[in-house]
Each structure stands twice: as structure tokens, then as C-alpha cells.
Design an enzyme around this catalytic site. Sequence first.
Site, PDB file in Angstrom:
ATOM      1  N   CYS A  13       0.858  -1.194   0.000  1.00  0.00           N
ATOM      2  CA  CYS A  13       0.000   0.000   0.000  1.00  0.00           C
ATOM      3  C   CYS A  13       0.892   1.242   0.000  1.00  0.00           C
ATOM      4  CB  CYS A  13      -0.879  -0.024   1.256  1.00  0.00           C
ATOM      5  SG  CYS A  13      -1.887   1.446   1.498  1.00  0.00           S
ATOM      6  N   SER A  25       0.782   3.691   1.882  1.00  0.00           N
ATOM      7  CA  SER A  25       1.162   4.098   3.243  1.00  0.00           C
ATOM      8  C   SER A  25       2.472   3.447   3.686  1.00  0.00           C
ATOM      9  CB  SER A  25       0.072   3.730   4.251  1.00  0.00           C
ATOM     10  OG  SER A  25      -1.151   4.244   3.836  1.00  0.00           O
ATOM     11  N   HIS A  67       4.991   5.533   2.230  1.00  0.00           N
ATOM     12  CA  HIS A  67       5.062   6.817   2.929  1.00  0.00           C
ATOM     13  C   HIS A  67       6.008   6.744   4.132  1.00  0.00           C
ATOM     14  CE1 HIS A  67       2.322   8.759   0.385  1.00  0.00           C
ATOM     15  NE2 HIS A  67       1.193   8.567   1.019  1.00  0.00           N
ATOM     16  N   HIS A 105       0.708  -3.854   6.107  1.00  0.00           N
ATOM     17  CA  HIS A 105      -0.476  -3.810   6.971  1.00  0.00           C
ATOM     18  C   HIS A 105      -1.725  -4.308   6.260  1.00  0.00           C
ATOM     19  CE1 HIS A 105      -0.350  -0.094   4.673  1.00  0.00           C
ATOM     20  NE2 HIS A 105      -1.660  -0.067   4.777  1.00  0.00           N
ATOM     21  N   CYS A 130      -6.852  -3.415   4.008  1.00  0.00           N
ATOM     22  CA  CYS A 130      -6.644  -1.964   3.905  1.00  0.00           C
ATOM     23  C   CYS A 130      -7.332  -1.379   2.681  1.00  0.00           C
ATOM     24  CB  CYS A 130      -5.168  -1.555   3.908  1.00  0.00           C
ATOM     25  SG  CYS A 130      -4.984   0.237   3.728  1.00  0.00           S
TER      26      CYS A 130
HETATM   27  N1  COD Z   1      -3.763  15.433  -8.468  1.00  0.00           N
HETATM   28  C1  COD Z   1      -4.452  14.365  -8.915  1.00  0.00           C
HETATM   29  N2  COD Z   1      -4.009  13.092  -8.754  1.00  0.00           N
HETATM   30  C2  COD Z   1      -2.827  12.915  -8.164  1.00  0.00           C
HETATM   31  C3  COD Z   1      -2.043  13.997  -7.682  1.00  0.00           C
HETATM   32  C4  COD Z   1      -2.568  15.306  -7.877  1.00  0.00           C
HETATM   33  N3  COD Z   1      -1.898  16.379  -7.453  1.00  0.00           N
HETATM   34  N4  COD Z   1      -0.916  13.498  -7.123  1.00  0.00           N
HETATM   35  C5  COD Z   1      -1.002  12.165  -7.242  1.00  0.00           C
HETATM   36  N5  COD Z   1      -2.130  11.796  -7.853  1.00  0.00           N
HETATM   37  C6  COD Z   1      -2.632  10.457  -8.171  1.00  0.00           C
HETATM   38  C7  COD Z   1      -1.552   9.467  -8.582  1.00  0.00           C
HETATM   39  O1  COD Z   1      -1.274   9.538  -9.961  1.00  0.00           O
HETATM   40  C8  COD Z   1      -2.183   8.132  -8.186  1.00  0.00           C
HETATM   41  O2  COD Z   1      -2.916   7.550  -9.231  1.00  0.00           O
HETATM   42  C9  COD Z   1      -3.142   8.488  -7.047  1.00  0.00           C
HETATM   43  O3  COD Z   1      -3.175   9.906  -6.973  1.00  0.00           O
HETATM   44  C10 COD Z   1      -2.667   7.944  -5.689  1.00  0.00           C
HETATM   45  O4  COD Z   1      -2.714   6.580  -5.738  1.00  0.00           O
HETATM   46  P1  COD Z   1      -1.598   5.581  -5.143  1.00  0.00           P
HETATM   47  O5  COD Z   1      -1.691   4.313  -5.933  1.00  0.00           O
HETATM   48  O6  COD Z   1      -0.316   6.291  -5.064  1.00  0.00           O
HETATM   49  O7  COD Z   1      -2.052   5.323  -3.654  1.00  0.00           O
HETATM   50  P2  COD Z   1      -3.166   4.406  -2.979  1.00  0.00           P
HETATM   51  O8  COD Z   1      -4.452   4.482  -3.716  1.00  0.00           O
HETATM   52  O9  COD Z   1      -2.592   3.055  -2.699  1.00  0.00           O
HETATM   53  O10 COD Z   1      -3.322   5.131  -1.547  1.00  0.00           O
HETATM   54  C11 COD Z   1      -3.644   6.434  -1.519  1.00  0.00           C
HETATM   55  C12 COD Z   1      -3.867   6.928  -0.092  1.00  0.00           C
HETATM   56  C13 COD Z   1      -4.024   8.403  -0.145  1.00  0.00           C
HETATM   57  C14 COD Z   1      -5.118   6.316   0.474  1.00  0.00           C
HETATM   58  C15 COD Z   1      -2.654   6.536   0.797  1.00  0.00           C
HETATM   59  O11 COD Z   1      -1.521   7.142   0.345  1.00  0.00           O
HETATM   60  C16 COD Z   1      -2.877   7.002   2.170  1.00  0.00           C
HETATM   61  O12 COD Z   1      -2.645   8.113   2.552  1.00  0.00           O
HETATM   62  N6  COD Z   1      -3.335   6.088   2.977  1.00  0.00           N
HETATM   63  C17 COD Z   1      -3.664   6.372   4.288  1.00  0.00           C
HETATM   64  C18 COD Z   1      -4.957   5.779   4.557  1.00  0.00           C
HETATM   65  C19 COD Z   1      -4.888   4.931   5.731  1.00  0.00           C
HETATM   66  O13 COD Z   1      -5.835   4.857   6.459  1.00  0.00           O
HETATM   67  N7  COD Z   1      -3.756   4.256   5.893  1.00  0.00           N
HETATM   68  C20 COD Z   1      -3.571   3.440   7.004  1.00  0.00           C
HETATM   69  C21 COD Z   1      -2.400   2.565   6.905  1.00  0.00           C
HETATM   70  S1  COD Z   1      -1.129   3.173   7.914  1.00  0.00           S
HETATM   71 ZN    ZN Z   2      -2.869   0.808   3.485  1.00  0.00          ZN
END
Ligand code: COD
Ligand code: ZN
Length: 383
Positions: free
Chosen positions: A55, A57, A60, A76, A183
Site C-alpha cells: 500500500c 502508506s 510513505h 499492513h 486496507c
Molecule cells: N492530483 C491528482 N491526482 C494525483 C495527484 C494530484 N496532485 N498526485 C497524485 N495523484 C494520483 C496518482 O497519480 C495516483 O494515481 C493516485 O493519486 C494515488 O494513488 P496511489 O496508488 O499512489 O495510492 P493508494 O491508492 O494506494 O493510496 C492512496 C492513499 C491516499 C489512500 C494513501 O496514500 C494514504 O494516505 N493512505 C492512508 C490511509 C490509511 O488509512 N492508511 C492506514 C495505513 S497506515
Molecule cells: Zn494501506
Amino acid sequence: MRSLAVSTSHFGKEVIKCKAAVAWEPNKPLVMEQIEVAPPKAHEVRIKILATGICRSDDHVVSGSLQSPIPCILGHEAAGVVESVGEGVTCVKPGDKVIPLFVPQCGECNNCLNPKANLCSQNDLGAASGLMPDGTSRFTYKGKPLHHFASTSTFTEYTVVHDNAVAKIDAAAPPEKVCLIGCGFSTGYGAAVKTAQVERGSTCAVFGLGGVGLAVVMGCKAAGASRIIGIDINKDKFAKAKELGVTDCINPKDFDKPIQDVITEMTKGGVDYSFEVIGRTETMTAALASCQMNYGTSVIVGVAPSASQITFHPMLLFTGRTWKGSVFGGWKSKQDVPKLVSDFMAKKFTLDPLITHTLPFDKINEGFDMLRSGKSIRTVLIF
Ligand code: COD
Ligand code: ZN
């Protein structure tokens, strides 16, 4: 009965040596190491991991934008089998199929007792300790402790979790798919159906079409939204988003005005529900401004870098918008995860579109590279 108790009592008393991907330093690849996993103490469960997703996160933490102590074992989003249990564990037994829970459900704190809440006080997110609730670790490398992550730590052949951070699931559930219920799927889908409670015929905007964003889209679609606008700066994400129900895909780079103005014009005043699924403060305010005044609701799903602050014009809220957050889709983890798995088994939703790659656990760094380059939605690692 007594002889049974004796014959099983030595289970889980030994240290297990196994392979784990250790995050030693920020911004460095994970390193496959042989680690030692201590037996579960009272109210703890040792789990053999069968499959785990990667994921954003997790990434991150590697990049330093989410704070959790290192060296640690990340991961996770997993499914596994209980190897052994400590004293006093009654919710699972060796051999049960389970999903570890990054948001625990202790069942006793004010949040667990409140039907409106799902973020249990026992969570180890935010100011993370990276330790078991008793303040110690079950992982060591050559005798030196390694940190846990988000009450789960699944990038290892064996992990130990507290018994409030594990849910027993259907024994027939395929681990390489239902791991996503730990998740990505639940976080996104629940943000739409549970936190926002999207209604039939409503309009939605989903900022970020990664794995979690696509799960939000699936939730909006399942709730009967009539228009779903998907926003992403990577146009390669659009084809799959359309397959899952996005009606309009827009790339902020294609416009010379703010994306909230584009959405407000497209919808004659804004959407009913918007979701930020990227984790950036600018897109959080853009998502808020994209929903209707008077009754629009914007849900923050993405986690912004630990140090960030947000500024926005109070008029956006004064005029009647609602701004909410959603952790783990608002689900009460221990009670809802088994139900989500049953719903998956009953074909109420599919997880296949979210899983773009499957790799052996050893190739974990390849999985991270594909996430960073935007090539993958979810990579599932198989043990
Ligand atoms: N504008 C539009 N789209 C954008 C921008 C922008 N400025 N920047 C990035 N993107 C796009 C990317 O191209 C990508 O497609 C998408 O946003 C993000 O997707 P991923 O694949 O990087 O990430 P995901 O979907 O796996 O996860 C995204 C979250 C935001 C949910 C994740 O990063 C997060 O913060 N998770 C926390 C949520 C949580 O509860 N986590 C608990 C575990 S500790
Ligand atoms: Zn996650």
C-alpha cells in the site's frame, strides 16, 4: 480435556526464525533478513502470513512522509493463518484464517463503545510507538529489537499482533485476494458507502485513482451514484477507472484553471460528495471546494505528510459544506472485516480489478518500484 491442553501447550512457545523485509533506513530498498519472531504473550496471536498487498502508506514510511519508528517491518494489508496464541486468547485458535487489523477494535474504549466511531483508542497510528501495546517488540534481528508497524507488520513470514488487532475470516477465502480487505479495498469502499453514505442518483468526485481511489469509485457505484468524476494527473489510470464506473475522467494538467472550477462548471455548482484519496493538502482543499455549498460533503481519505498544515477560506464551510475524514472506511474492524470477506465470497463486489500484479515475497522491492512509477494498482506478494 486436560491432555488436549497439555498437548497443545508447547505450540507457540518457541522463537521462530524466518524471512522478513526490514526497513533499515529511510529512502532505501527493504532488505530481506532472517529475523527472530518471539512467541505470543498473553492476549497476542502469532500469524503465518500467506499474502500481503503493498500500500502507498508503507511507501510513505520509507519516504519519511508518514512517521513510524524504524528499523521496522512494514506491511499492513494481509491475510494469514494463526500459528499459535498466547494465554487468554479466545477469539481465534491455531489454524484459523485471519486478517490483521491496522485499526484495532478493543471493544472497551469510548470509541469502540460508540456506534458512530471506528478509530479505537488502542490504535498505533499518528504518534506511532511501533511497539506492541505492552511497549515491547516481538521482532529481533541478531538479538536487536526491530519495530512493528501499524499494529500489524506483514512483510514477514510470521508476525505477532494483539488479539484486538486480528479478525477471523471464512476459511475458504482466497488469501491472495482478501488481503486487500485489510486496507485498500475497505478504506476506499467504506469511505463512500459508510462515511459519506453516498445516495442513489448523486454526483461524486474522486481525487486520485490509485488502489484506494478505485475502491472509492466501486463504493460510489454500488451506492447508485449517477455521475462519478475521476481526477488524476496520470492519464494511464483512466481506462480502469472507467471500467469501474467513472463517467468523466479529468486531468488537472489539461486545464489552465483550478480543477475545482472545472468540476463546479461541469456539475453546475459542485458534486454532492467528493473524496481526496491522494494525501496532499492542496487536493484536500480542491476537493472541498468541488462539492456543493449548502449540502456537499467532502471526505479526506489520504494521509498528508506528518508535518503538513492546511489553510482554506472559512467561507467554504460557512456556506454549508461538510468536511469529514475516514480511517479504514469507517468500518469497526474486528466486527466488519469478517462481514466484508463474506460479502466478497457472496460476490457482492470483486477485488480482481485492483490487483494488477502478483509477485513472490522475495521480489517486494520490485513491487515498491511499480507503485512508485505508477505502473501498478496493487501488487500482492505471495509467501
Ligand atoms: N492530483 C491528482 N491526482 C494525483 C495527484 C494530484 N496532485 N498526485 C497524485 N495523484 C494520483 C496518482 O497519480 C495516483 O494515481 C493516485 O493519486 C494515488 O494513488 P496511489 O496508488 O499512489 O495510492 P493508494 O491508492 O494506494 O493510496 C492512496 C492513499 C491516499 C489512500 C494513501 O496514500 C494514504 O494516505 N493512505 C492512508 C490511509 C490509511 O488509512 N492508511 C492506514 C495505513 S497506515
Ligand atoms: Zn494501506
